[in-house]
Design a protein around this motif. Structure first.
Motif, PDB file in Angstrom:
ATOM      1  N   UNK A  79       6.678  10.097 -18.799  1.00 22.22           N
ATOM      2  CA  UNK A  79       5.600   9.276 -18.685  1.00 22.22           C
ATOM      3  C   UNK A  79       5.142   9.288 -17.414  1.00 22.22           C
ATOM      4  N   UNK A  80       3.778   9.162 -17.254  1.00 23.00           N
ATOM      5  CA  UNK A  80       3.160   9.038 -16.212  1.00 23.00           C
ATOM      6  C   UNK A  80       3.433   7.819 -15.204  1.00 23.00           C
ATOM      7  N   UNK A  81       3.234   8.018 -13.801  1.00 19.73           N
ATOM      8  CA  UNK A  81       3.629   6.897 -13.181  1.00 19.73           C
ATOM      9  C   UNK A  81       2.759   5.905 -13.416  1.00 19.73           C
ATOM     10  N   UNK A  82       2.978   4.441 -13.464  1.00 22.01           N
ATOM     11  CA  UNK A  82       2.208   3.322 -13.513  1.00 22.01           C
ATOM     12  C   UNK A  82       1.476   2.940 -12.264  1.00 22.01           C
ATOM     13  N   UNK A 199      15.111   3.318  -6.513  1.00 24.68           N
ATOM     14  CA  UNK A 199      15.861   3.322  -7.525  1.00 24.68           C
ATOM     15  C   UNK A 199      15.149   3.769  -8.999  1.00 24.68           C
ATOM     16  N   UNK A 200      14.046   3.775  -8.903  1.00 22.65           N
ATOM     17  CA  UNK A 200      13.246   4.458 -10.191  1.00 22.65           C
ATOM     18  C   UNK A 200      11.956   5.240  -9.523  1.00 22.65           C
ATOM     19  N   UNK A 201      12.583   6.535  -9.246  1.00 22.37           N
ATOM     20  CA  UNK A 201      11.629   7.587  -8.623  1.00 22.37           C
ATOM     21  C   UNK A 201      10.588   8.043  -9.749  1.00 22.37           C
ATOM     22  N   UNK A 202       9.349   8.063  -9.239  1.00 25.77           N
ATOM     23  CA  UNK A 202       8.272   8.461 -10.289  1.00 25.77           C
ATOM     24  C   UNK A 202       7.914   7.484 -11.464  1.00 25.77           C
ATOM     25  N   UNK A 233       7.611   7.613  -0.164  1.00 27.93           N
ATOM     26  CA  UNK A 233       6.793   9.022   0.213  1.00 27.93           C
ATOM     27  C   UNK A 233       5.424   8.882   0.601  1.00 27.93           C
ATOM     28  N   UNK A 234       4.501   8.067  -0.136  1.00 23.63           N
ATOM     29  CA  UNK A 234       3.116   8.155  -0.119  1.00 23.63           C
ATOM     30  C   UNK A 234       2.639   6.782  -0.723  1.00 23.63           C
ATOM     31  N   UNK A 235       1.508   6.459  -0.241  1.00 18.19           N
ATOM     32  CA  UNK A 235       0.635   5.442  -0.992  1.00 18.19           C
ATOM     33  C   UNK A 235      -0.537   6.379  -1.379  1.00 18.19           C
ATOM     34  N   UNK A 236      -0.736   6.032  -2.961  1.00 19.03           N
ATOM     35  CA  UNK A 236      -2.003   6.870  -3.652  1.00 19.03           C
ATOM     36  C   UNK A 236      -3.093   6.553  -2.958  1.00 19.03           C
TER      37      UNK A 236
END
Length: 744
Positions: A79-82, A199-202, A233-236
């Motif tokens: 699944x792609x990140x939401x 807790x839910x990477x990606x 790690x980052x903000x898109x």
């Protein structure tokens, strides 16, 4: 006058709508979450958010949305990140409007595969702005004057305080616990997002967007995402629409994160300079709100604001990141591809403009700038519900028609009936000045005693100044108490440090004082060609000097029969002054929030700018900065001397007039009047029009000698010592001018 219509905020939000919004809205008041909240709010007033609500929103509602999106992923694919979009509205948006914006956007974002979280923060700034600019009911507004006058009104009649309050609320929302209290609402949200993502990477990617003052909010919020062991790690992406944040705040908070790649894509959508200056604010200010913020609401005039193109281009560091006209900087209105288009032509239109919002959505969803269909649901732009929607009426600048006769206009203010420390000669002063100016052809407005409130005085001063036209002559006189107040313009505005001098309206003990900044803002609104003369008979020099302390002033010896026109505020009165003028810091949480605001305003002026070099006002004040003004025999000492000279030698220059008044007072009192005049104004004739010819230095000695001759009565006896002295001073001054001219 502008045409005005009013609609009800919150109309159309049903109980079902409000219940649904609880999954997507974090509401704070004064930066704080509520202690309790109704699970099914029936009205806007009922709507609130608790810390448990925030955690439920992330751990349950967002998690459920992610699971639903994952179920639509083809088998065997990851699944792609939401995308999660965190939205902060502007400062002119109240709670109802913030909820309406959320209600309109939430469904649209979700249809496009995005989980939206709206930060709704209460602000009374819009109502305050309208009150300030239009005037209170039954009072004169400022719809027929220049933008300079509107800026002056906004600065001195309350706008600055509420802008500071708004910044304080945004910073406070992002604070951790202070002295054991509850943390701010956005701090709780940032922590919940960090924990979920750890807790839910990606599973999700973060996108942030803010409109107008929402950029101030995000300047404090986004850095919280990068704190702690569970930091993201980052903000898109971060997208700021018509940002009202200061450039220095942006460069201290968000820009470093963008420069290091922690914010992967930061962009600004705003109007180009031409359209900013074509915009209209509240129907009375003929530029965008961002100019009013820069010139009236920030601590210093002309503060650099991120959303103004001309300010952006002065910032080498910011422009080095943004580039000129790439995807990072969209100056509209412009159609430049699917990700960089906007048709907003007013400051408030960006969050309601289809092109802007579709460009934002494509960035969030990851649609490339290509000709392929993006299949996104179109943004549901519609007419915005507003309070007091104003259609501005054209208004003319206060310039004189060709051949118009210059007007003489005066304002005379005297206050004796102070609650605790009454005076006895101020109203008599004002009446005497009114009589003298009336005989000189002035139309005089008088304000005495209980009428002389801060609001009434400032509005009357601004009225006289701003509605004057080329060639007019304005005289403003004040007799009353002066005092000292804490300087609230320095960096450390949460501590009482340096002091400003202040005039005391009748309501000054309620915090309603008139300081140098107030007067300077009004004098800055003087139209070109208007002559303004000020006669202040109080312990207020009208300068930025602070050469005497309250203790020193009180210790000065008062001659028998005289009374000081000076008073001292106690601690409670100073607190009331601060509460009226600046963001209230009544508890440790708000004090900490204000320290955070000031810490990232690295270019914040430590003091207001000095009077402009081309100032058009002339001030003759009763005493030097290190002296006190006195009254005796039913009048002010300065007023008695000044009116005596005016009656007998009305054609003196300002400099010679002041010297003659000094000569009269010096022998009897420790009080020396002070002339403050820019450039050559001091050499002009007292109360003359700016269009009148300046005195000829070469002819001045002869003219002064004639004045001396005229001072001799018909029977050979000399006139009073005051007139004789004034004439002698005039000769000496004129001779000095002639020598200077010869040297040149």
């Amino acid at each position: 006058m502008p045409a005005t219509t009013t609609t009800t905020r919150g109309a159309g939000l049903s109980a079902a709508d409000l219940a649904a919004l609880r999954k997507h809205v974090v509401h704070t008041a004064d930066g704080k979450l509520a202690a309790s909240a109704a699970a099914k709010p029936r009205t806007v007033d009922d709507f609130a958010t608790t810390a448990d609500d925030v955690r439920r929103m992330i751990d349950e509602d967002l998690a459920a949305f992610v699971d639903q999106r994952a179920k639509k992923t083809p088998a065997g694919e990851t699944p792609a990140p939401v995308p999660v979009l965190i939205w902060a509205h502007g400062g002119l948006t109240d709670k109802s409007a913030g909820l309406l914006t959320a209600q309109r956007q939430v469904g649209w974002w979700k249809k496009n595969g995005v989980y939206p979280i709206h930060l709704v923060w209460e602000s009374g700034f819009k109502t305050t702005l309208q009150d300030v600019l239009r005037g209170k009911a039954g009072e004169r507004g400022f719809t027929d004057v220049t933008d300079l006058a509107v800026e002056a009104a906004a600065r001195v009649l309350g706008g600055r305080k509420f802008w500071d309050d708004m910044k304080l609320d945004s910073a406070g929302s992002c604070l951790p616990s202070v002295e054991g209290g509850d943390p701010g609402g956005a701090f709780v949200l940032a922590a919940a997002l960090r924990e979920y993502m750890a807790a839910n990477p990606g599973a999700v990617e973060l996108h942030v967007a803010g409109h107008s003052a929402g950029s101030i909010y995000h300047s404090h919020f986004v850095p919280r995402l990068f704190e702690g062991d569970d930091r993201v790690e980052s903000v898109k992406s971060v997208t700021l629409l018509a940002p009202a944040v200061r450039v220095d705040t942006f460069e201290a908070t968000l820009l470093p994160l963008a420069e290091t790649g922690k914010i992967q894509d930061l962009a600004i959508f705003t109007m180009d300079e031409t359209h900013e200056k074509r915009d209209n604010t509240a129907g009375v200010y003929r530029k965008s709100l961002l100019y009013l913020v820069s010139r009236a609401f920030e601590a210093e005039r002309d503060a650099q604001i991120l959303g103004l193109e001309e300010h952006l281009r002065r910032s080498g560091r910011t422009m080095a990141y943004l580039g000129d006209r790439g995807e990072r900087l969209v100056l509209g209105p412009i159609a430049r591809g699917r990700r960089s288009s906007t048709q907003a032509t007013s400051h408030g239109a960006f969050d309601n403009d289809e092109e802007t919002m579709m460009s934002l959505a494509r960035r969030v969803v990851g649609v490339p700038d290509s000709n392929e269909p993006d299949r996104l649901t179109v943004f549901p732009a519609r007419s915005r519900d507003v309070v007091a929607d104003v259609t501005p009426a054209p208004r003319a600048e206060p310039t004189a028609a060709r051949g118009a006769t210059p007007r003489k206009r005066a304002l005379c203010i005297g206050i004796d009936e102070y609650p605790r420390d009454p005076l006895g000669g101020c109203v008599a002063d004002a009446q005497a000045w009114s009589d003298a100016l009336g005989k000189a052809g002035f139309q005089v407005e008088s304000i005495h005693n209980q009428e002389a409130t801060r609001d009434r005085i400032l509005r009357a001063m601004l009225d006289k100044v701003s509605s004057s036209r080329d060639g007019d002559v304005v005289a403003i006189q004040f007799s009353g108490h002066g005092t000292f107040v804490p300087d609230l313009d320095g960096d450390e505005t949460d501590e009482f440090g340096r002091r400003d001098e202040a005039l005391c309206p009748v309501d000054f003990r309620d915090g309603q004082l008139i300081v140098d900044d107030d007067l300077g803002a009004i004098w800055d609104a003087i139209p070109e060609g208007v002559s303004v003369t000020l006669f202040f008979d109080s312990c207020h020099s009208g300068t930025v000097n602070r050469e005497i302390t309250p203790e020193e002033a009180e210790a000065r010896t008062t001659p028998p029969g005289a009374k000081k026109r000076m008073t001292v505020l106690d601690a409670d009165e100073e607190a009331r002054f601060r509460a009226e003028r600046a963001a209230a810091l009544g508890d440790p949480f708000r004090a900490a929030a204000w320290r955070q605001v000031v810490a990232v305003e690295t270019d914040r002026a430590a003091a207001p700018p000095s009077a402009r070099a081309d100032g058009r006002e002339v001030l003759i004040s009763a005493c030097q900065p290190d002296q006190v003004a006195l009254e005796t025999n039913g009048h002010g000492v300065f007023t008695s001397a000044a009116l005596s000279v005016l009656a007998k030698s009305p054609a003196l220059t300002y400099r010679d007039f002041t010297a003659a008044v000094v000569d009269i007072i010096d022998d009897a009192y420790e009080q020396r009047p002070l002339l403050s005049a820019a450039g050559a104004l001091g050499t002009r004739v007292l109360l003359s029009s700016a269009g009148d010819a300046a005195p000829d230095a070469s002819a001045a000695p002869a003219a002064a000698a004639a004045a001396l001759a005229a001072a001799v009565s018909g029977d050979g006896q000399r006139a009073s010592a005051e007139v004789r002295t004034a004439a002698i001073v005039a000769i000496l001054r004129a001779t000095a001018d002639l020598l200077e001219a010869g040297a040149d």
